[in-house]
Enzyme design. Sequence first.
Site, short mmCIF file in Angstrom:
data_model
loop_
_atom_site.label_atom_id
_atom_site.label_comp_id
_atom_site.label_asym_id
_atom_site.label_seq_id
_atom_site.Cartn_x
_atom_site.Cartn_y
_atom_site.Cartn_z
N TYR A 224 -10.76 2.42 5.47
CA TYR A 224 -9.70 2.07 4.53
C TYR A 224 -10.20 1.07 3.49
O TYR A 224 -10.79 0.05 3.82
CB TYR A 224 -8.52 1.46 5.30
CG TYR A 224 -7.26 1.31 4.49
CD1 TYR A 224 -6.31 2.32 4.46
CD2 TYR A 224 -7.04 0.17 3.74
CE1 TYR A 224 -5.16 2.20 3.71
CE2 TYR A 224 -5.89 0.03 2.98
CZ TYR A 224 -4.96 1.04 2.97
OH TYR A 224 -3.81 0.91 2.23
N SER A 225 -9.94 1.37 2.23
CA SER A 225 -10.37 0.48 1.15
C SER A 225 -9.41 0.57 -0.03
O SER A 225 -9.21 1.64 -0.61
CB SER A 225 -11.78 0.85 0.68
OG SER A 225 -12.15 0.08 -0.46
N GLY B 260 2.86 -0.71 4.05
CA GLY B 260 2.46 -1.50 2.91
C GLY B 260 2.52 -2.97 3.21
O GLY B 260 3.36 -3.43 3.98
N SER C 217 0.79 -1.23 0.00
CA SER C 217 0.00 0.00 0.00
C SER C 217 0.82 1.29 0.00
O SER C 217 0.25 2.37 -0.13
CB SER C 217 -0.95 0.00 1.19
OG SER C 217 -2.03 -0.87 0.93
N ALA D 221 -6.32 -15.50 -3.48
CA ALA D 221 -4.86 -15.67 -3.35
C ALA D 221 -4.31 -14.96 -2.13
O ALA D 221 -3.23 -15.31 -1.65
CB ALA D 221 -4.16 -15.16 -4.61
#
Length: 391
Positions: A194-195, A334, A91, A155
Amino acid sequence: MHVSGRRRRGLLALSSLAAVLLAASTGLTAAAKPRQADPLRQQVDAIHDTGAVGVFAEVTSGHTRHTARAGTAERGTGRPMPQNGRFRIGSATKTFTATVVLQLVGEGRMSLEDTVEQWLPGVVRGHGHDGSRITVRQLLQHTSGIPDVAPKIPALNSADGYRAERFRTYTPEELVTMAMRPAPKLSSDAEWSYSNTNYVLAAMIIQEVTGRSWAQEVNDRIIRPLGLKDTSTPGASPSIPGPHAHGYAAFDAGTSIDVTALNPSMAVGSGSIISTTHDLSRFYTALLGGRLMAPAGLDEMTTTTPAPELGVRYGLGLGEIPLPCGGSYFGHPGELLGYRTWVGVTRDGSRSAVVYVTSDGGRDTQGAMGALVGQELCRAGSQDATAVRAG
């Protein structure tokens, strides 16, 4: 706090992020051991001790670069972490995407108050969603109410799902459709959630505005001008080019598996970039140093709103994180399956700290990562104060 199941496997698990931010503001995790001659190495060792397979950190200040590493690049080999290894930054990609959007705004080609419907007619519609009521600003700020697609990607959420779909290619349109099946989360524009889907939509808007792909714009506007030679937008390629450490994930099985191979198309705009600690340092210091956009754009990016889920503040593709020594810094964590990173930079762009690990680690791993960044950025302030006193 232990984070398990589907939420832990997202591109950026909120509970994990909250643990990082808490540690970053208190500075307790990595500072627990007695200080050694090399504080950065001591903090890297502390992260490794929490259960991470491999750890690498870099701190930059002016022309000074300091690195430290611990663990191995691949289980069973004894190979050390590569000195300038590449990894999936997850991220932290969002800061790149937000930068491109704000550059386009500065050029007068779009506005932060444009609606999603203006640029992507009919894409955000149905199940209670209405793209005509969602602005570009809300996408970048995570106040759109559009649900996160990450928990729906097999996944990322189970070992069986990873084995079956690690090479699957997603289109951005497919990801948005998957995300919008439930109704919106938010009841007012002031709420924050958060998206990753927000940044998939931002990437789609970039293409509509420019007529070129998100990857082309990121490369031409950021990667090439800054000379980030080890940074790439991999598209649907499942491999990490150049020297890199392997990534590992346990999912719910308890025993981690090698998840290095992954088609990152499910994270376009939101988490797909591959980079190094050195390139990330150069990007974030250039950004906060004012080299990538006009002051008005940087002001928009660093104007933050409360993010109650995290207990911090969030701007446009940047988090504002408390420092353990007082004040705050900007950065972004991230995570993309097997790789976790945390990057922070002082407000003036003069000092940065980046750390990544190559596994889930343990319950304290992400907290220790946040503590490293906070402590190293505080060290800059103490050094400046010492220099002033000496002068």
